[in-house]
Scaffold this motif. Structure first.
Motif, PDB file in Angstrom:
ATOM      1  N   VAL A 184       0.826  -1.207   0.000  1.00  0.00           N
ATOM      2  CA  VAL A 184       0.000   0.000   0.000  1.00  0.00           C
ATOM      3  C   VAL A 184       0.862   1.260   0.000  1.00  0.00           C
ATOM      4  O   VAL A 184       0.557   2.251  -0.645  1.00  0.00           O
ATOM      5  CB  VAL A 184      -0.896   0.010   1.259  1.00  0.00           C
ATOM      6  N   LYS A 185       1.980   1.183   0.728  1.00  0.00           N
ATOM      7  CA  LYS A 185       2.788   2.395   0.888  1.00  0.00           C
ATOM      8  C   LYS A 185       3.477   2.809  -0.406  1.00  0.00           C
ATOM      9  O   LYS A 185       3.665   3.978  -0.670  1.00  0.00           O
ATOM     10  CB  LYS A 185       3.837   2.166   1.973  1.00  0.00           C
ATOM     11  N   THR A 186       3.897   1.792  -1.202  1.00  0.00           N
ATOM     12  CA  THR A 186       4.658   2.151  -2.387  1.00  0.00           C
ATOM     13  C   THR A 186       3.766   2.295  -3.624  1.00  0.00           C
ATOM     14  O   THR A 186       4.222   2.672  -4.685  1.00  0.00           O
ATOM     15  CB  THR A 186       5.752   1.102  -2.686  1.00  0.00           C
ATOM     16  N   HIS A 187       2.507   1.983  -3.463  1.00  0.00           N
ATOM     17  CA  HIS A 187       1.604   2.097  -4.599  1.00  0.00           C
ATOM     18  C   HIS A 187       1.544   3.545  -5.087  1.00  0.00           C
ATOM     19  O   HIS A 187       1.332   4.461  -4.299  1.00  0.00           O
ATOM     20  CB  HIS A 187       0.197   1.655  -4.181  1.00  0.00           C
ATOM     21  N   PRO A 188       1.772   3.748  -6.382  1.00  0.00           N
ATOM     22  CA  PRO A 188       1.701   5.140  -6.841  1.00  0.00           C
ATOM     23  C   PRO A 188       0.267   5.654  -6.698  1.00  0.00           C
ATOM     24  O   PRO A 188      -0.670   4.979  -7.107  1.00  0.00           O
ATOM     25  CB  PRO A 188       2.114   5.048  -8.316  1.00  0.00           C
ATOM     26  N   ARG A 189       0.136   6.785  -6.096  1.00  0.00           N
ATOM     27  CA  ARG A 189      -1.219   7.302  -5.883  1.00  0.00           C
ATOM     28  C   ARG A 189      -1.606   8.176  -7.059  1.00  0.00           C
ATOM     29  O   ARG A 189      -1.377   9.370  -7.073  1.00  0.00           O
ATOM     30  CB  ARG A 189      -1.273   8.116  -4.594  1.00  0.00           C
ATOM     31  N   ILE A 190      -2.160   7.535  -8.045  1.00  0.00           N
ATOM     32  CA  ILE A 190      -2.565   8.292  -9.224  1.00  0.00           C
ATOM     33  C   ILE A 190      -4.042   8.611  -9.086  1.00  0.00           C
ATOM     34  O   ILE A 190      -4.886   7.715  -9.130  1.00  0.00           O
ATOM     35  CB  ILE A 190      -2.319   7.483 -10.506  1.00  0.00           C
ATOM     36  N   PRO A 191      -4.354   9.830  -8.864  1.00  0.00           N
ATOM     37  CA  PRO A 191      -5.758  10.144  -8.652  1.00  0.00           C
ATOM     38  C   PRO A 191      -6.574  10.063  -9.935  1.00  0.00           C
ATOM     39  O   PRO A 191      -6.098  10.450 -10.989  1.00  0.00           O
ATOM     40  CB  PRO A 191      -5.725  11.572  -8.130  1.00  0.00           C
ATOM     41  N   ILE A 192      -7.737   9.492  -9.828  1.00  0.00           N
ATOM     42  CA  ILE A 192      -8.685   9.596 -10.936  1.00  0.00           C
ATOM     43  C   ILE A 192      -9.560  10.780 -10.568  1.00  0.00           C
ATOM     44  O   ILE A 192     -10.251  10.772  -9.566  1.00  0.00           O
ATOM     45  CB  ILE A 192      -9.510   8.310 -11.067  1.00  0.00           C
ATOM     46  N   ILE A 193      -9.446  11.783 -11.354  1.00  0.00           N
ATOM     47  CA  ILE A 193     -10.008  13.054 -10.914  1.00  0.00           C
ATOM     48  C   ILE A 193     -11.313  13.340 -11.634  1.00  0.00           C
ATOM     49  O   ILE A 193     -11.412  13.179 -12.842  1.00  0.00           O
ATOM     50  CB  ILE A 193      -9.017  14.197 -11.204  1.00  0.00           C
ATOM     51  N   LEU A 194     -12.272  13.710 -10.853  1.00  0.00           N
ATOM     52  CA  LEU A 194     -13.519  14.156 -11.451  1.00  0.00           C
ATOM     53  C   LEU A 194     -13.514  15.681 -11.431  1.00  0.00           C
ATOM     54  O   LEU A 194     -13.425  16.287 -10.384  1.00  0.00           O
ATOM     55  CB  LEU A 194     -14.716  13.647 -10.660  1.00  0.00           C
ATOM     56  N   ASN A 195     -13.539  16.244 -12.542  1.00  0.00           N
ATOM     57  CA  ASN A 195     -13.674  17.702 -12.731  1.00  0.00           C
ATOM     58  C   ASN A 195     -12.423  18.547 -12.450  1.00  0.00           C
ATOM     59  O   ASN A 195     -12.081  19.398 -13.232  1.00  0.00           O
ATOM     60  CB  ASN A 195     -14.814  18.305 -11.888  1.00  0.00           C
ATOM     61  N   VAL A 196     -11.827  18.357 -11.303  1.00  0.00           N
ATOM     62  CA  VAL A 196     -10.823  19.329 -10.869  1.00  0.00           C
ATOM     63  C   VAL A 196      -9.478  18.628 -10.622  1.00  0.00           C
ATOM     64  O   VAL A 196      -9.452  17.542 -10.064  1.00  0.00           O
ATOM     65  CB  VAL A 196     -11.265  19.987  -9.545  1.00  0.00           C
ATOM     66  N   PRO A 197      -8.372  19.236 -11.018  1.00  0.00           N
ATOM     67  CA  PRO A 197      -7.077  18.609 -10.732  1.00  0.00           C
ATOM     68  C   PRO A 197      -6.826  18.496  -9.230  1.00  0.00           C
ATOM     69  O   PRO A 197      -7.276  19.338  -8.456  1.00  0.00           O
ATOM     70  CB  PRO A 197      -6.055  19.551 -11.369  1.00  0.00           C
ATOM     71  N   ILE A 198      -6.104  17.480  -8.875  1.00  0.00           N
ATOM     72  CA  ILE A 198      -5.878  17.201  -7.457  1.00  0.00           C
ATOM     73  C   ILE A 198      -5.166  18.349  -6.750  1.00  0.00           C
ATOM     74  O   ILE A 198      -5.343  18.578  -5.567  1.00  0.00           O
ATOM     75  CB  ILE A 198      -5.078  15.884  -7.301  1.00  0.00           C
ATOM     76  N   THR A 199      -4.368  19.090  -7.505  1.00  0.00           N
ATOM     77  CA  THR A 199      -3.637  20.201  -6.896  1.00  0.00           C
ATOM     78  C   THR A 199      -4.582  21.281  -6.357  1.00  0.00           C
ATOM     79  O   THR A 199      -4.204  22.072  -5.513  1.00  0.00           O
ATOM     80  CB  THR A 199      -2.693  20.856  -7.914  1.00  0.00           C
ATOM     81  N   SER A 200      -5.814  21.275  -6.852  1.00  0.00           N
ATOM     82  CA  SER A 200      -6.719  22.293  -6.320  1.00  0.00           C
ATOM     83  C   SER A 200      -7.750  21.701  -5.362  1.00  0.00           C
ATOM     84  O   SER A 200      -8.882  22.152  -5.305  1.00  0.00           O
ATOM     85  CB  SER A 200      -7.415  23.048  -7.457  1.00  0.00           C
ATOM     86  N   LEU A 201      -7.331  20.662  -4.678  1.00  0.00           N
ATOM     87  CA  LEU A 201      -8.197  20.120  -3.628  1.00  0.00           C
ATOM     88  C   LEU A 201      -8.616  21.264  -2.705  1.00  0.00           C
ATOM     89  O   LEU A 201      -7.755  21.999  -2.216  1.00  0.00           O
ATOM     90  CB  LEU A 201      -7.398  19.078  -2.829  1.00  0.00           C
ATOM     91  N   PRO A 202      -9.906  21.469  -2.522  1.00  0.00           N
ATOM     92  CA  PRO A 202     -10.323  22.716  -1.885  1.00  0.00           C
ATOM     93  C   PRO A 202     -10.147  22.714  -0.363  1.00  0.00           C
ATOM     94  O   PRO A 202     -10.989  23.149   0.375  1.00  0.00           O
ATOM     95  CB  PRO A 202     -11.808  22.791  -2.253  1.00  0.00           C
ATOM     96  N   THR A 203      -9.080  22.164   0.078  1.00  0.00           N
ATOM     97  CA  THR A 203      -8.783  22.263   1.501  1.00  0.00           C
ATOM     98  C   THR A 203      -7.289  22.112   1.676  1.00  0.00           C
ATOM     99  O   THR A 203      -6.645  21.388   0.945  1.00  0.00           O
ATOM    100  CB  THR A 203      -9.482  21.175   2.320  1.00  0.00           C
ATOM    101  N   ASN A 204      -6.736  22.824   2.594  1.00  0.00           N
ATOM    102  CA  ASN A 204      -5.336  22.576   2.883  1.00  0.00           C
ATOM    103  C   ASN A 204      -5.161  22.162   4.324  1.00  0.00           C
ATOM    104  O   ASN A 204      -4.088  22.144   4.851  1.00  0.00           O
ATOM    105  CB  ASN A 204      -4.470  23.801   2.560  1.00  0.00           C
ATOM    106  N   SER A 205      -6.287  21.855   4.983  1.00  0.00           N
ATOM    107  CA  SER A 205      -6.127  21.584   6.404  1.00  0.00           C
ATOM    108  C   SER A 205      -5.948  20.104   6.711  1.00  0.00           C
ATOM    109  O   SER A 205      -5.548  19.762   7.803  1.00  0.00           O
ATOM    110  CB  SER A 205      -7.293  22.152   7.194  1.00  0.00           C
ATOM    111  N   PHE A 206      -6.231  19.235   5.775  1.00  0.00           N
ATOM    112  CA  PHE A 206      -5.930  17.820   6.013  1.00  0.00           C
ATOM    113  C   PHE A 206      -4.863  17.411   5.022  1.00  0.00           C
ATOM    114  O   PHE A 206      -5.050  17.536   3.808  1.00  0.00           O
ATOM    115  CB  PHE A 206      -7.182  16.957   5.849  1.00  0.00           C
TER     116      PHE A 206
END
Ligand SMILES: O=C(O)CCCC[C@@H]1SC[C@@H]2NC(=O)N[C@@H]21
Length: 361
Positions: free
Chosen positions: A74-96
């Motif tokens: 699990v740790k080395t699995h590349p975390r490739i996000p399947i993104i709906l609508n918005v790129p992961i870089t703009s996840l609308p929170t920076n607190s978690f």
């Protein structure tokens, strides 16, 4: 088991620990899901069901990472996000910090599908539609209607680790035969999640029966509520956990205690992400070990970490008894002056730290 003049003390204690603080947060009419971020080892059908359910509840974007197979690390699995609508870089929170969370997550079973909400009523509402998904976790940045046990409010500001995890226990399994111990197991998992990192074993954290964690026998830092429903031969449980990690109220959070304490001054403050991920690792370990070796191991570990060893307490009408342990269902075992052992049930009672007494909830 009731000491009448103690119930007021009990009430005051409840206020001190759980309530009495007004939260200046505007309550959303329903849970406001800001983002769901999932790494899923489930097949596509389940992931898609999850996306659909979340989308039905919220117009906000959902981020899904999926595709871990059973034999992958699990740790080395590349975390490739399947993104709906918005790129992961703009996840609308920076607190978690999801990276920090996943970096600390070692369990294969728990926490790979995580629904995070910046502000919500309670993580219990968030997990409710998904309890059939074993291992699913919900986390909140802030809760506006945090729930404690016995109808208390759980004050839920930023910095408090607030999460729920869904898990299924076969009724015929060892734990399934001793369901009363699940709440004890959960509190033990959270405690071990904190103290098993190097250096943190010095923290003076102890379990208070049945399922709280206290610092120096006086400051409550964590509590949980475990609920369950029987579906066929499976018990579907939800563990709802709160840990005061970094929040400035109520009381003193773990990190303040760490930095104030001479012995632990050198330790790094803990993060909410670490506390949640490590608790899930321990939850996984303890459930597996209980199923492998039996509930005696669990009871022994619980007693190693609790604060009641040989404690003298008063029950019904000032009768003094000595605490001896817990039975197979989590009830407190007490011995009276004549050597007679009896049980005290966690459901109807709580332990009053001020009075060293068992009082009615
Ligand atoms: O009374 C207790 O000690 C149990 C407190 C449990 C609080 C947690 S915070 C996350 C989850 N959501 C809630 O509303 N309550 C639990």
């Amino acid at each position: 088991m009731i000491k009448s003049n103690a119930s007021r003390v009990c009430q005051m204690l409840s206020n001190k620990h759980f309530g009495g603080f007004k939260q200046d947060i505007i309550e959303p009419a329903k849970p406001s899901l800001t983002a769901a971020y999932c790494v899923s080892r489930f097949n596509d059908a389940i992931s898609d069901m999850l996306i659909k359910q979340i989308n039905d509840n919220s117009k906000l974007p959902v981020y899904i990472k999926k595709g871990i197979s059973e034999d992958e690390d699990v740790k080395t699995h590349p975390r490739i996000p399947i993104i709906l609508n918005v790129p992961i870089t703009s996840l609308p929170t920076n607190s978690f910090n999801f990276d920090r969370y996943f970096d600390n997550l070692e369990s294969f079973r728990f926490g790979h599908t995580i629904i995070y909400s910046e502000v919500t009523t309670t993580t219990i509402d968030l997990i409710d539609p998904f309890i059939s998904i074993d291992g699913l976790v919900t986390v909140a940045g802030v809760q506006t209607q945090g729930r404690g046990r016995s109808g208390n409010t759980w004050v839920s500001p930023k910095g408090c680790a607030m999460f729920c995890v869904a898990f299924h226990i076969p009724l015929s399994s060892r734990l399934g035969q001793s369901l009363g111990l699940v709440q004890h197991l959960v509190s033990l998992a959270v405690l071990r999640g904190i103290i098993r990192a190097a250096g943190y074993e010095k923290l003076d954290l102890r379990l208070k029966w049945p399922n709280d964690i206290y610092w120096a026998k006086s400051v409550k830092v964590s509590g949980n509520i475990v609920t369950s429903s029987l579906i066929g031969n499976n018990v579907q449980c939800i563990a709802a956990v709160g840990v005061n990690v970094n929040n400035s109220h109520p009381g003193q959070p773990l990190n303040q205690l760490i930095t104030n304490c001479l012995e632990t001054k050198e330790l790094q403050p803990l993060t909410v992400e670490e506390v949640i991920a490590r608790s899930l690792n321990e939850l996984d370990y303890l459930i597996k070990e209980t199923e492998r070796t039996g509930i005696e191991m669990l009871k022994k570990l619980y007693l190693q970490h609790w604060l009641h060893t040989e404690q003298k307490i008063k029950i019904s009408g000032d009768k003094e008894v000595t605490i001896k342990g817990i039975d197979d269902h989590g009830y407190l075992l007490v011995e009276d002056a004549s050597g007679k052992i009896s049980t005290v049930q966690p459901d109807g009672n709580r332990f009053d730290m001020m009075q060293n007494m068992i009082v009615k909830k």
